[in-house]
Design an enzyme around this catalytic site. Structure first.
Site, PDB file in Angstrom:
ATOM      1  N   HIS B  57       0.629  -1.291   0.010  1.00 26.56           N
ATOM      2  CA  HIS B  57       0.641   0.136  -0.209  1.00 26.56           C
ATOM      3  C   HIS B  57       0.716   1.491   0.283  1.00 26.56           C
ATOM      4  CE1 HIS B  57      -4.034   1.423   1.733  1.00 26.56           C
ATOM      5  NE2 HIS B  57      -3.754   2.489   0.882  1.00 26.56           N
ATOM      6  N   LEU B  60       1.995   6.546  -4.901  1.00 25.54           N
ATOM      7  CA  LEU B  60       3.352   7.438  -5.821  1.00 25.54           C
ATOM      8  C   LEU B  60       3.132   8.740  -5.461  1.00 25.54           C
ATOM      9  CD1 LEU B  60       5.368   4.224  -7.015  1.00 25.54           C
ATOM     10  CD2 LEU B  60       6.176   5.295  -5.451  1.00 25.54           C
ATOM     11  N   ARG B  61       2.192   9.316  -5.487  1.00 20.41           N
ATOM     12  CA  ARG B  61       1.136  10.205  -6.528  1.00 20.41           C
ATOM     13  C   ARG B  61       2.015  10.563  -7.933  1.00 20.41           C
ATOM     14  NH1 ARG B  61      -1.784  10.810  -2.133  1.00 20.41           N
ATOM     15  NH2 ARG B  61      -1.117  11.055  -0.477  1.00 20.41           N
ATOM     16  N   HIS B 230      -5.667  -1.574   5.761  1.00 20.81           N
ATOM     17  CA  HIS B 230      -5.222  -0.957   6.698  1.00 20.81           C
ATOM     18  C   HIS B 230      -6.133  -1.168   7.481  1.00 20.81           C
ATOM     19  CE1 HIS B 230      -7.454   2.064   4.610  1.00 20.81           C
ATOM     20  NE2 HIS B 230      -6.730   2.427   3.892  1.00 20.81           N
ATOM     21  N   ASP B 303       0.496   2.122   3.748  1.00 20.04           N
ATOM     22  CA  ASP B 303      -0.029   3.480   3.309  1.00 20.04           C
ATOM     23  C   ASP B 303       0.370   4.994   3.403  1.00 20.04           C
ATOM     24  OD1 ASP B 303      -2.130   4.456   2.525  1.00 20.04           O
ATOM     25  OD2 ASP B 303      -3.480   4.560   4.713  1.00 20.04           O
ATOM     26  N   GLY B 322      -2.782  11.438   6.086  1.00 13.98           N
ATOM     27  CA  GLY B 322      -2.283  10.944   5.089  1.00 13.98           C
ATOM     28  C   GLY B 322      -0.724  11.146   5.653  1.00 13.98           C
TER      29      GLY B 322
HETATM   30 ZN   LIG Z   1      -6.449   3.765   2.688  1.00 17.13          ZN
END
Ligand SMILES: [Zn+2]
Lengths: 302, 422
Positions: B57, B60-61, B230, B303, B322
């Site tokens: 998870h 990488l944007r 998650h 994540d 995040g």
């Molecule tokens: Zn998520």
């Protein structure tokens, strides 16, 4: 005037009884006092990012009475909606010579951040749903005038507590001052956790005979509270303070409300305007209490 | 040729102190070989040597938000964290939701030679939660993990149709970000003691529980492979435990931050501690720690969610959700959950996630013939994370002492990261 952010009043949490009572004593000493020049030369900036004419005017008057100059953040600036412009605004007002900020904001950490960004003391004039410390101290001052003491008083806070910054301020300070709190309302209005360990009740009528103070809160429809209960008149029936409920109180018990009131919902005219009501005393104590907080924040000796 | 001596080596039948010889992209011997000339020699006394870590998870944007992270910086962060494979979530801009976007993402991933980037696809077209994504074209391109991460599939009926379709594609996994938006609303932190005290709108744990329960019920009916991303609540753990006890193939992951921290850390409203699912209560955290030890939860997944410093330097309620996690994952997990047991550590951080993602060259015990995707991890080394190879610095562990540090990462026989080797 060398003061820093540590001198402001961002939160009542963890403040000791001495400091709280010191503020109340100081506020009492300002009652009826004429204009002083204690803070001549200081600049107090009221930065209200949420409308509240009453609170802002009360701070404005308090600062003037101490001889301070007041800058007000004009309403068009306060229509900013992003934290980034909030930061820019604070930095600009700091550069313009602000010695003390009075901050009202919908964000819970606005007062902390204003202090961090500006390096100036900040008075929290109501942030998020977190705290409204001066309202709490005003109410403590009013009760002390009425009863002569605070220790041992029992207060029921009734209404939309979940959305109330006033209630959260009370929860941080009143237990320290010896006041026993009970939170009363339908479950959707009660905090969903109880980190303060206070008494909680859903039945107002069971509580009325035991308390010295009934503290009423309005339903904050702007925070979606109206969707948490049925849209009929059942709230007023179960929790509205009316003449009948007034008669269930102890003889010396009083009724308070931080305003603005929704008459006919949480409070009836007969109660709001009746002799058990301290509502106008609360308003009157706003200026001297805020004078005390401002003077303390700017290090005046008082 | 690389020769690693004296490490504590994770082998198929146990852990022993061996010399591991790597030639090309393969382990050629594990035992007591004499060292040949010209080999790079690493002495790793007291250090764990195991298969490279696998992260199910990662955000990488790239494409779309490359100021936060890109394939290059994310790969360097992964290697620095001991990872030899990472699964890239498809919520890029545009999202990976069909054949052409999948092929483009896979081509970009292939250009990276320091870590396997495994491309995941969305469950719904445009990640909009309305129509099925282009499964066949993505599957043909090699995609096996499908997720609308950031959101659950909103409608149970749509999820049921998706599972009915994906069950026929061998190896396809429905991965769900379990959060019912109608319950979670606009919350900013776990609905618990801290949110109640600060008056911050809460994210109730039950918003996760109802989606986990719903998804398990539908997966049971359809026989689809379900992976819960998650996991953050004690109740979710119970639901997953029960489903597995009933013989279902429900897998799940937990993040290092949910194992290491709880909502009491949020008193100071630090935006770097704002993530979804949020840091939960202490009881949730302890249920997660038991579940990752017991194996009810299969895998650690970071994540990893980069946000630029300026994006996080705002009031808590306005901060994006995040936290980055690649470079601190192994240390946080060793410090707070699995630092005692080398086998369980590598099971949860490499072997199980590699199996869930279907990666044959990852998560393999060290035996002659195994691929040389490896990590050297010192479980006793103390350090304080400060700055990161990631483009973003939004770590919940910055400034916090951790025990356990990645010393080197080897990807396909080459050193992809070299830290402070003793
Ligand atoms: Zn998520």
């Amino acid at each position: 005037m060398s003061t820093g952010p540590q001198h402001g009043l961002v939160s009542l949490r963890g403040l000791g009884r001495d400091r709280l009572e010191g503020l109340l004593d100081r506020a009492q000493s300002y009652v009826g006092s004429l204009v002083s020049s204690e803070l001549a030369g200081a600049t107090v900036t009221t930065a209200f990012f949420e409308a509240s004419t009453r609170t802002r005017l009360s701070f404005d008057r308090a600062a003037h009475r101490l001889g301070a100059h007041v800058m007000d953040l004009s309403p068009d600036l306060s229509s900013t909606t992003k934290g980034e412009s909030f930061k820019d605004t604070i930095l600009t007002l700091t550069a313009m010579g602000t010695d003390l900020f009075v901050v009202r904001h919908w964000l819970a950490d606005a007062a902390d951040l204003a202090a961090e960004w500006s390096g100036r003391p900040v008075i929290n004039a109501g942030v998020g749903r977190r705290e409204h410390p001066t309202q709490t101290l005003i109410d403590a001052m009013t009760l002390r005038q009425e009863f002569g003491h605070l220790d041992g008083l029992r207060m029921a806070i009734v209404g939309d507590i979940r959305n109330s910054r006033v209630a959260r301020g009370h929860l941080e300070a009143f237990p320290t001052l010896g006041v026993k709190l009970t939170l009363v309302g339908p479950t959707p209005f009660l905090p969903n956790h109880n980190p303060w360990g206070v008494r909680v009740s859903t039945e107002l009528d069971d509580e009325l005979g035991d308390v010295d103070v009934v503290y009423l809160l309005r339903i904050q429809n702007e925070r979606g509270a109206s969707q948490a209960i049925p849209a009929d008149q059942s709230y007023a029936r179960r929790y509205g303070m009316n003449a009948e409920r007034l008669s269930m109180l102890k003889p010396a018990a009083v009724v308070m409300h931080p305003g603005p009131m929704n008459r006919g919902v949480e409070i009836d005219d007969a109660v709001a305007d009746g002799e058990r009501s301290l509502i106008l005393d609360q308003v009157a104590n706003g200026v001297p209490l805020r004078m005390a907080v401002i003077a303390e924040a700017l290090g005046g000796t008082g | 040729m690389i020769v690693i001596r004296n490490a504590s080596v994770l082998r198929a039948d146990g852990i022993d102190q061996s010399t591991v010889v790597i030639e090309g992209d393969t382990i050629t011997s594990v035992g007591t070989e004499p060292v040949s000339n010209g080999a790079r020699l690493i002495d790793a006394k007291g250090v764990w040597l195991g298969p490279g870590l696998v992260d199910l998870h990662v955000h990488l944007r790239d494409p779309g938000q490359t100021w936060k992270e890109d394939v290059g910086s994310g790969s360097r962060a992964a290697a620095a964290g001991g990872f030899t494979a990472i699964v890239a979530m498809p919520n890029t801009v545009p999202p990976v939701d069909g054949g052409s976007s999948a092929v483009a993402a896979i081509e970009r991933a292939r250009a990276v030679d320091t870590v396997d980037i495994v491309v995941a696809g969305t469950l719904t077209e445009g990640r909009a939660g309305k129509e099925m994504a282009g499964f066949d074209a993505m599957y043909e391109a090699g995609v096996r993990i499908f997720s609308d991460d950031g959101d659950a599939v909103p409608e149970a009926g749509l999820l049921r149709r998706i599972m009915a379709y994906l069950r026929d594609l061998p190896g396809a996994v429905v991965a769900e970000h379990a959060e019912d938006r109608s319950i979670a609303g606009e919350g900013h932190m776990h609905e618990g003691m801290v949110s109640a005290r600060l008056g911050i709108a809460g994210l109730p744990g039950v918003a996760e529980d109802v989606i986990v329960a719903r998804d398990i019920a539908i997966a049971a009916e359809m026989g689809a492979a379900l992976h819960i991303q998650h996991v953050s609540t004690a109740r979710s753990v119970e639901l997953i435990r029960d489903a597995r006890a009933a013989g279902m193939s429900v897998t799940s992951e937990v993040t290092p931050h949910h194992l290491a921290l709880d909502d009491s850390a949020l008193e100071g409203l630090d935006p770097n501690l704002k993530m979804y699912p949020p840091l939960r209560g202490a009881e949730d955290r302890s249920a997660l720690r038991s579940a990752i030890r017991d194996g009810v939860i299969d895998a650690i997944a970071t994540d990893h969610a980069p946000h630029a410093p300026s994006e996080k330097a705002v009031p808590f309620e306005e901060a994006p959700r995040g936290a980055i996690g690649l470079e601190t994952a192994a240390a946080a997990v060793a410090s707070h959950a699995l630092g005692e047991d080398q086998r369980i550590f590598f099971e949860r951080m490499s072997i199980s996630p590699a199996r869930i993602a279907g990666l044959e060259r990852q998560g393999r015990e060290l035996e002659p013939g195994s691929p040389a995707n490896l990590v050297l991890f010192d479980p006793a080394r103390r350090w304080v994370p400060g700055s990161f190879a990631s483009k973003s610095q939004n770590s919940p562990f910055a400034g916090m002492e951790l025990t356990g540090r990645v010393l080197a990462t080897i990807y396909e026989g080459r050193v992809s990261y070299e830290g402070e080797l003793i």
